[in-house]
Design an enzyme around this catalytic site. Structure first.
Site, PDB file in Angstrom:
ATOM      1  CE1 TYR A  32     132.277 -63.142   2.852  1.00  0.00           C
ATOM      2  CE2 TYR A  32     133.307 -61.565   1.377  1.00  0.00           C
ATOM      3  CZ  TYR A  32     132.421 -62.601   1.593  1.00  0.00           C
ATOM      4  OH  TYR A  32     131.684 -63.086   0.551  1.00  0.00           O
ATOM      5  CG  ASP A  88     132.660 -56.107   7.514  1.00  0.00           C
ATOM      6  OD1 ASP A  88     131.472 -56.157   7.878  1.00  0.00           O
ATOM      7  OD2 ASP A  88     133.094 -56.725   6.530  1.00  0.00           O
ATOM      8  NE  ARG A  96     128.586 -42.778 -13.133  1.00  0.00           N
ATOM      9  CZ  ARG A  96     128.965 -41.536 -13.488  1.00  0.00           C
ATOM     10  NH1 ARG A  96     129.431 -40.710 -12.576  1.00  0.00           N
ATOM     11  NH2 ARG A  96     128.867 -41.149 -14.739  1.00  0.00           N
ATOM     12  CE  LYS A 104     126.904 -61.933   3.016  1.00  0.00           C
ATOM     13  NZ  LYS A 104     128.246 -61.624   3.437  1.00  0.00           N
TER      14      LYS A 104
HETATM   15  C1  LIG Z   1     129.458 -61.163   2.746  1.00  0.00           C
HETATM   16  C2  LIG Z   1     130.403 -60.303   3.462  1.00  0.00           C
HETATM   17  C3  LIG Z   1     131.135 -59.299   2.794  1.00  0.00           C
HETATM   18  C4  LIG Z   1     131.027 -59.113   1.291  1.00  0.00           C
HETATM   19  O1  LIG Z   1     129.768 -58.646   0.921  1.00  0.00           O
HETATM   20  P1  LIG Z   1     129.043 -58.977  -0.482  1.00  0.00           P
HETATM   21  O2  LIG Z   1     127.730 -58.303  -0.325  1.00  0.00           O
HETATM   22  O3  LIG Z   1     128.957 -60.464  -0.611  1.00  0.00           O
HETATM   23  O4  LIG Z   1     129.893 -58.379  -1.554  1.00  0.00           O
HETATM   24  C5  LIG Z   1     131.966 -58.504   3.544  1.00  0.00           C
HETATM   25  N1  LIG Z   1     132.108 -58.667   4.877  1.00  0.00           N
HETATM   26  C6  LIG Z   1     131.437 -59.620   5.551  1.00  0.00           C
HETATM   27  C7  LIG Z   1     131.632 -59.761   7.012  1.00  0.00           C
HETATM   28  C8  LIG Z   1     130.569 -60.476   4.865  1.00  0.00           C
HETATM   29  O5  LIG Z   1     129.921 -61.434   5.542  1.00  0.00           O
END
Ligand SMILES: *Cc1c(COP(=O)(O)O)cnc(C)c1O
Length: 378
Positions: free
Chosen positions: A98, A170, A46, A195
């Protein structure tokens, strides 16, 4: 080292213990100690695991920060970053963040006294006006999902510095291959690595990079305390995905440009949202702060019925949530990724029933265009 080389030679490219050219999957939870406290840098997975560590060093290098962190999902990463704040703190957010970010902030973190205001941060004046005495950070997503709005990272970071706030970005849509927010003054950059970074629709993961060692220490304390770490197998898959991030992003861009050109000319398409278009309101800023525009495009076809017709007839664009993988995906944000946002608010933002979002994959662009052409009719 240039970015495409860094993808392959950055971080810890070979296993320091064996010389293996890929850091292996250290499927282990604990480590033998030579006497109490006498360990080789790892005590318990962890707190730290060699495969995860290699990934964390790599993302740190790619974003040009001081410390990197890998979490079990993008949402776990975002939540851990929010745990840096205290009850009573206020954060200004980009309004079309998001959907999951909006949900965790308004339905979970609110219960712990984290206050939030959502504004269209593509106009910095709105951010400025939302700052209060207890504001501690500006949280931006650029480009946004699904309207591809652009916020000027450097201008936001300058405003934040002037007011003594942190800037959090982000960077999921651009990836560090195209855009490195820390180089424009951001303090914390985060990703849903599910992604583009993973890129193959086989891992759910989140990554964070801090611009300073001290912020890194604070975040490591949260990561170790709350425990939403990424496992070694998934860490390995991300390192593997990152090696081809450069060529994938370049090719996503080539395909996207061809598709955007087709959509803009199509009579049934009312509006196309893509920061690479010169007509995009913040095209200049997108160009200034990134070296590419990404593979996400949204377009409005006027009605739910028209959107449904398209979703039901594409062959290569798979109807699915998520984005950024080798296969092309299609979705209607209003009823899928953004369904957790109340309808009234969706309409305010412009996320209409006729808005279709595509994630352009790496198939042959001509097949993708033919597919959209058939789906749109004519
Ligand atoms: C998918 C996404 C998230 C969340 O991520 P997860 O891996 O699905 O928890 C956050 N920000 C953006 C821009 C995203 O496309």
């Amino acid at each position: 080292m240039r970015q495409k080389t860094k993808l392959i030679h950055g971080g810890i490219p070979t296993d320091p213990y064996t010389g293996a050219v890929n850091v292996p999957i250290y499927q282990v939870s604990t480590y033998k100690q030579e006497g109490v406290g006498g360990h080789k840098g790892f005590e318990y997975s962890r707190t730290g695991n060699p495969t995860r560590h290699a990934l964390e060093e790599l993302i740190k290098d790619l974003e040009g920060g001081e410390r990197g962190f890998a979490f079990g999902s993008g949402m776990a990463a975002i939540t851990a970053v929010m745990m840096l704040f205290n009850s009573g703190d206020h954060i200004v957010f980009t309004d079309d963040v998001y959907g999951g970010t909006f949900r965790v902030v308004t339905k979970v973190l609110n219960r712990f006294g984290i206050e939030a205001t959502f504004v269209d941060s593509s106009n910095l004046e709105n951010v400025h006006n939302a700052i209060k005495d207890n504001t501690k950070a500006i949280y931006i997503e650029t480009p946004t999902n699904p309207l591809l709005k652009i916020t000027d990272i450097e201008a936001a970071a300058n405003l934040a510095k002037e007011k003594g706030l942190l800037t959090i970005v982000d960077n999921t849509f651009s990836t560090p291959y195209w855009q490195q927010p820390i180089q424009h003054g951001a303090d914390i950059v985060l990703h849903s690595a599910t992604k583009y970074i993973g890129g193959h629709s086989d891992v759910v993961a989140g990554l964070v990079v801090t611009s300073t060692e001290s912020l890194g220490e604070e975040l490591h304390f949260v990561q170790n305390s709350t425990g939403a770490v990424l496992g070694p197998q998934d860490s390995y898959l991300l390192i593997r995905g990152i090696k081809t991030l450069g060529i994938r992003m370049e090719e996503h861009e080539v395909n996207t440009n061809k598709i955007v050109e087709f959509l803009v000319k199509h009579p049934k398409v009312k509006k196309v949202y893509y920061p690479g278009l010169e007509s995009h309101p913040n095209h200049g800023i997108a160009k200034k702060q990134g070296s590419g525009f990404g593979g996400m495009v949204s377009f409005d076809v006027g009605s739910e019925q028209n959107a449904d017709n398209i979703l039901n007839s594409t062959k290569y664009f798979t109807l699915a949530e998520s984005l950024g993988a080798v296969e092309s995906l299609i979705s209607v944000p209003a009823r899928m990724t953004h369904a957790s946002i109340p309808e009234e608010r969706r309409n305010e933002l412009g996320i209409t029933e006729g808005l279709v979002r595509i994630s352009v994959g790496l198939e042959d662009a001509d097949d993708l265009i033919e597919d959209l052409q058939n789906a749109l009719g004519e």
